[in-house]
Design a protein around this motif. Structure first.
Motif, PDB file in Angstrom:
ATOM      1  N   CYS A  76     -20.004 -54.674  18.928  1.00 41.88           N
ATOM      2  CA  CYS A  76     -18.984 -55.167  17.993  1.00 41.88           C
ATOM      3  C   CYS A  76     -18.811 -54.211  16.822  1.00 41.88           C
ATOM      4  O   CYS A  76     -17.705 -53.982  16.345  1.00 41.88           O
ATOM      5  CB  CYS A  76     -19.347 -56.560  17.497  1.00 41.88           C
ATOM      6  SG  CYS A  76     -19.302 -57.780  18.822  1.00 41.88           S
ATOM      7  N   ILE A  77     -19.910 -53.627  16.386  1.00 45.85           N
ATOM      8  CA  ILE A  77     -19.860 -52.734  15.215  1.00 45.85           C
ATOM      9  C   ILE A  77     -19.363 -51.345  15.600  1.00 45.85           C
ATOM     10  O   ILE A  77     -18.540 -50.756  14.894  1.00 45.85           O
ATOM     11  CB  ILE A  77     -21.265 -52.631  14.573  1.00 45.85           C
ATOM     12  CG1 ILE A  77     -21.678 -53.979  13.963  1.00 45.85           C
ATOM     13  CG2 ILE A  77     -21.308 -51.517  13.526  1.00 45.85           C
ATOM     14  CD1 ILE A  77     -23.146 -54.076  13.574  1.00 45.85           C
ATOM     15  N   ASN A  78     -19.812 -50.803  16.751  1.00 41.96           N
ATOM     16  CA  ASN A  78     -19.582 -49.384  17.057  1.00 41.96           C
ATOM     17  C   ASN A  78     -18.488 -49.105  18.070  1.00 41.96           C
ATOM     18  O   ASN A  78     -18.026 -47.969  18.176  1.00 41.96           O
ATOM     19  CB  ASN A  78     -20.894 -48.749  17.548  1.00 41.96           C
ATOM     20  CG  ASN A  78     -22.008 -48.884  16.532  1.00 41.96           C
ATOM     21  OD1 ASN A  78     -21.792 -48.685  15.344  1.00 41.96           O
ATOM     22  ND2 ASN A  78     -23.188 -49.300  16.990  1.00 41.96           N
ATOM     23  N   ALA A  79     -18.075 -50.114  18.836  1.00 48.01           N
ATOM     24  CA  ALA A  79     -17.089 -49.838  19.887  1.00 48.01           C
ATOM     25  C   ALA A  79     -15.681 -50.254  19.437  1.00 48.01           C
ATOM     26  O   ALA A  79     -15.526 -51.182  18.644  1.00 48.01           O
ATOM     27  CB  ALA A  79     -17.455 -50.587  21.166  1.00 48.01           C
ATOM     28  N   VAL A  80     -14.694 -49.542  19.946  1.00 45.37           N
ATOM     29  CA  VAL A  80     -13.288 -49.828  19.639  1.00 45.37           C
ATOM     30  C   VAL A  80     -12.782 -50.925  20.582  1.00 45.37           C
ATOM     31  O   VAL A  80     -12.915 -50.798  21.801  1.00 45.37           O
ATOM     32  CB  VAL A  80     -12.431 -48.558  19.826  1.00 45.37           C
ATOM     33  CG1 VAL A  80     -10.954 -48.877  19.636  1.00 45.37           C
ATOM     34  CG2 VAL A  80     -12.908 -47.457  18.895  1.00 45.37           C
ATOM     35  N   ARG A  81     -12.245 -52.009  20.047  1.00 42.46           N
ATOM     36  CA  ARG A  81     -11.741 -53.112  20.888  1.00 42.46           C
ATOM     37  C   ARG A  81     -10.702 -52.592  21.878  1.00 42.46           C
ATOM     38  O   ARG A  81      -9.833 -51.795  21.531  1.00 42.46           O
ATOM     39  CB  ARG A  81     -11.080 -54.186  20.015  1.00 42.46           C
ATOM     40  CG  ARG A  81     -11.996 -55.330  19.715  1.00 42.46           C
ATOM     41  CD  ARG A  81     -11.312 -56.584  19.183  1.00 42.46           C
ATOM     42  NE  ARG A  81     -12.367 -57.543  18.852  1.00 42.46           N
ATOM     43  CZ  ARG A  81     -13.017 -58.251  19.784  1.00 42.46           C
ATOM     44  NH1 ARG A  81     -12.679 -58.109  21.065  1.00 42.46           N
ATOM     45  NH2 ARG A  81     -13.999 -59.063  19.457  1.00 42.46           N
ATOM     46  N   GLY A  82     -10.872 -53.015  23.140  1.00 43.26           N
ATOM     47  CA  GLY A  82      -9.887 -52.620  24.161  1.00 43.26           C
ATOM     48  C   GLY A  82     -10.155 -51.265  24.765  1.00 43.26           C
ATOM     49  O   GLY A  82      -9.401 -50.798  25.615  1.00 43.26           O
ATOM     50  N   ASN A  83     -11.262 -50.631  24.351  1.00 44.50           N
ATOM     51  CA  ASN A  83     -11.598 -49.294  24.853  1.00 44.50           C
ATOM     52  C   ASN A  83     -12.923 -49.335  25.624  1.00 44.50           C
ATOM     53  O   ASN A  83     -13.992 -49.266  24.997  1.00 44.50           O
ATOM     54  CB  ASN A  83     -11.687 -48.304  23.682  1.00 44.50           C
ATOM     55  CG  ASN A  83     -12.020 -46.888  24.148  1.00 44.50           C
ATOM     56  OD1 ASN A  83     -12.724 -46.705  25.157  1.00 44.50           O
ATOM     57  ND2 ASN A  83     -11.544 -45.902  23.413  1.00 44.50           N
ATOM     58  N   PRO A  84     -12.866 -49.471  26.953  1.00 50.03           N
ATOM     59  CA  PRO A  84     -14.097 -49.584  27.760  1.00 50.03           C
ATOM     60  C   PRO A  84     -15.067 -48.422  27.576  1.00 50.03           C
ATOM     61  O   PRO A  84     -16.278 -48.631  27.486  1.00 50.03           O
ATOM     62  CB  PRO A  84     -13.578 -49.627  29.205  1.00 50.03           C
ATOM     63  CG  PRO A  84     -12.161 -50.093  29.101  1.00 50.03           C
ATOM     64  CD  PRO A  84     -11.656 -49.574  27.779  1.00 50.03           C
ATOM     65  N   ASP A  85     -14.537 -47.195  27.468  1.00 47.87           N
ATOM     66  CA  ASP A  85     -15.444 -46.041  27.325  1.00 47.87           C
ATOM     67  C   ASP A  85     -16.232 -46.105  26.027  1.00 47.87           C
ATOM     68  O   ASP A  85     -17.399 -45.724  25.979  1.00 47.87           O
ATOM     69  CB  ASP A  85     -14.647 -44.734  27.399  1.00 47.87           C
ATOM     70  CG  ASP A  85     -14.173 -44.462  28.821  1.00 47.87           C
ATOM     71  OD1 ASP A  85     -12.984 -44.169  29.021  1.00 47.87           O
ATOM     72  OD2 ASP A  85     -15.005 -44.595  29.747  1.00 47.87           O
ATOM     73  N   SER A  86     -15.620 -46.662  24.969  1.00 47.78           N
ATOM     74  CA  SER A  86     -16.353 -46.761  23.695  1.00 47.78           C
ATOM     75  C   SER A  86     -17.405 -47.867  23.767  1.00 47.78           C
ATOM     76  O   SER A  86     -18.448 -47.777  23.123  1.00 47.78           O
ATOM     77  CB  SER A  86     -15.392 -47.004  22.527  1.00 47.78           C
ATOM     78  OG  SER A  86     -14.934 -48.347  22.513  1.00 47.78           O
ATOM     79  N   VAL A  87     -17.168 -48.888  24.574  1.00 46.00           N
ATOM     80  CA  VAL A  87     -18.172 -49.951  24.770  1.00 46.00           C
ATOM     81  C   VAL A  87     -19.377 -49.379  25.520  1.00 46.00           C
ATOM     82  O   VAL A  87     -20.527 -49.594  25.132  1.00 46.00           O
ATOM     83  CB  VAL A  87     -17.558 -51.145  25.539  1.00 46.00           C
ATOM     84  CG1 VAL A  87     -18.639 -52.103  26.025  1.00 46.00           C
ATOM     85  CG2 VAL A  87     -16.535 -51.874  24.672  1.00 46.00           C
ATOM     86  N   ILE A  88     -19.102 -48.599  26.570  1.00 48.42           N
ATOM     87  CA  ILE A  88     -20.171 -47.958  27.343  1.00 48.42           C
ATOM     88  C   ILE A  88     -20.979 -47.030  26.440  1.00 48.42           C
ATOM     89  O   ILE A  88     -22.218 -47.063  26.413  1.00 48.42           O
ATOM     90  CB  ILE A  88     -19.565 -47.192  28.544  1.00 48.42           C
ATOM     91  CG1 ILE A  88     -18.986 -48.172  29.560  1.00 48.42           C
ATOM     92  CG2 ILE A  88     -20.593 -46.263  29.183  1.00 48.42           C
ATOM     93  CD1 ILE A  88     -18.046 -47.549  30.570  1.00 48.42           C
ATOM     94  N   ALA A  89     -20.282 -46.219  25.634  1.00 46.77           N
ATOM     95  CA  ALA A  89     -20.957 -45.262  24.745  1.00 46.77           C
ATOM     96  C   ALA A  89     -21.796 -45.994  23.690  1.00 46.77           C
ATOM     97  O   ALA A  89     -22.920 -45.581  23.393  1.00 46.77           O
ATOM     98  CB  ALA A  89     -19.919 -44.370  24.073  1.00 46.77           C
ATOM     99  N   ALA A  90     -21.277 -47.111  23.175  1.00 45.86           N
ATOM    100  CA  ALA A  90     -22.006 -47.863  22.136  1.00 45.86           C
ATOM    101  C   ALA A  90     -23.300 -48.442  22.704  1.00 45.86           C
ATOM    102  O   ALA A  90     -24.351 -48.415  22.049  1.00 45.86           O
ATOM    103  CB  ALA A  90     -21.117 -48.969  21.578  1.00 45.86           C
ATOM    104  N   ILE A  91     -23.244 -48.963  23.941  1.00 47.14           N
ATOM    105  CA  ILE A  91     -24.445 -49.531  24.561  1.00 47.14           C
ATOM    106  C   ILE A  91     -25.455 -48.425  24.860  1.00 47.14           C
ATOM    107  O   ILE A  91     -26.643 -48.546  24.555  1.00 47.14           O
ATOM    108  CB  ILE A  91     -24.087 -50.326  25.840  1.00 47.14           C
ATOM    109  CG1 ILE A  91     -23.279 -51.574  25.484  1.00 47.14           C
ATOM    110  CG2 ILE A  91     -25.355 -50.704  26.624  1.00 47.14           C
ATOM    111  CD1 ILE A  91     -22.713 -52.329  26.671  1.00 47.14           C
ATOM    112  N   ASP A  92     -24.979 -47.318  25.417  1.00 47.61           N
ATOM    113  CA  ASP A  92     -25.901 -46.210  25.725  1.00 47.61           C
ATOM    114  C   ASP A  92     -26.548 -45.666  24.453  1.00 47.61           C
ATOM    115  O   ASP A  92     -27.746 -45.381  24.424  1.00 47.61           O
ATOM    116  CB  ASP A  92     -25.160 -45.091  26.473  1.00 47.61           C
ATOM    117  CG  ASP A  92     -24.851 -45.460  27.916  1.00 47.61           C
ATOM    118  OD1 ASP A  92     -23.871 -44.940  28.481  1.00 47.61           O
ATOM    119  OD2 ASP A  92     -25.603 -46.294  28.479  1.00 47.61           O
TER     120      ASP A  92
END
Ligand SMILES: O=C(NCCNC(=O)c1cc(-c2ccc(F)cc2)cc(O)c1O)c1cc(O)ncn1
Ligand SMILES: [Mg+2]
Length: 221
Positions: free
Chosen positions: A14-30
């Motif tokens: 929620c803090i580091n990933a851009v909403r609607g952007n799957p690659d940023s969600v993957i990068a934030a988790i990694d």
């Protein structure tokens, strides 16, 4: 407020990933798992292998066993065209709740069908619940001692056919020895081992893919 690991992982998204952007969600988790706390997502190294097998298969029906926080669900769905059916099963309600929010943050909530329950109970209901005849691609990432009974169940329910690919995580660590013996033993399938490492570590691990060569068990030919 004390948060459990899966909730801390969601907070990082929620803090580091851009909403609607799957690659940023993957990068934030990694990034969270590499720098803050290890968690049992398939990760970026094995994730790249998962991506390549999904793209090679270009499936129209996908089943995932073991959603956990939704990391591999996001990885897979971001590669699929809109019409593809993606079903993921998770028996732990806390994991499922976090996964729904991670998938929503990625903007993929309309593509996912996340079902809570035990794979052994749900697999026999797949055809009726979803009107699915066979799965083109199945990703195993749930309890390792369920891999063998569940691939047998998928076969017995006629849910795998010629060309169906089953990709299993963690075949070395934690390991699924009986499953490996089974998928490597039959002539009706071709299997391949992708050497890699346990997510976010240098510990040896890998993925095993099994492609059905002969017709599905229910074809009778
Ligand atoms: O399915 C459920 N857990 C995740 C299965 N996945 C794993 O167990 C898993 C474990 C590891 C792993 C590797 C090394 C190590 F030291 C510790 C853990 C890595 C992975 O990549 C996994 O995928 C579950 C749980 C629960 O409490 N209730 C209902 N379901
Ligand atoms: Mg795993």
């Amino acid at each position: 407020l004390v948060l459990v690991l899966s909730s801390r992982l969601l907070q990082a998204v929620c803090i580091n990933a851009v909403r609607g952007n799957p690659d940023s969600v993957i990068a934030a988790i990694d990034h969270f798992c590499q720098n803050q706390e290890w968690a049992m997502n398939v990760g970026d190294e094995k994730g790249a292998i998962l991506d390549s097998v999904v793209m090679e298969t270009s499936p129209s029906t996908v089943l995932e066993l073991g959603t956990y926080c939704g990391y591999s669900a996001v990885r897979i769905m971001r590669l699929l065209p809109p019409a593809t059916r993606f079903i993921t099963l998770e028996m732990n309600p806390d994991y499922a709740a976090v996964a729904r929010q991670v998938i929503q943050h990625a903007g993929l909530q309309d593509k996912v069908c996340l079902v809570e329950g035990k794979s052994a109970d749900l697999i026999p209901k797949m055809a009726d619940m979803f009107g699915i005849r066979t799965f083109d691609f199945v990703f195993f990432d749930h309890w390792k001692d369920c891999y063998l009974p569940d691939i047998r169940l998928l076969e017995d329910c006629g849910l795998l056919d010629q060309g169906s690919v089953v990709l299993a995580d963690n075949v070395l660590c934690p390991g699924a020895p009986e499953y490996l013996d089974y998928v490597r033993s039959s002539l009706r399938f071709s299997s391949r081992f992708y050497r890699s490492h346990l997510e976010y570590t240098r510990v040896l691990d890998g993925l095993e893919s099994r492609t059905q060569t002969g017709p599905g068990s229910h074809c009778g030919r």
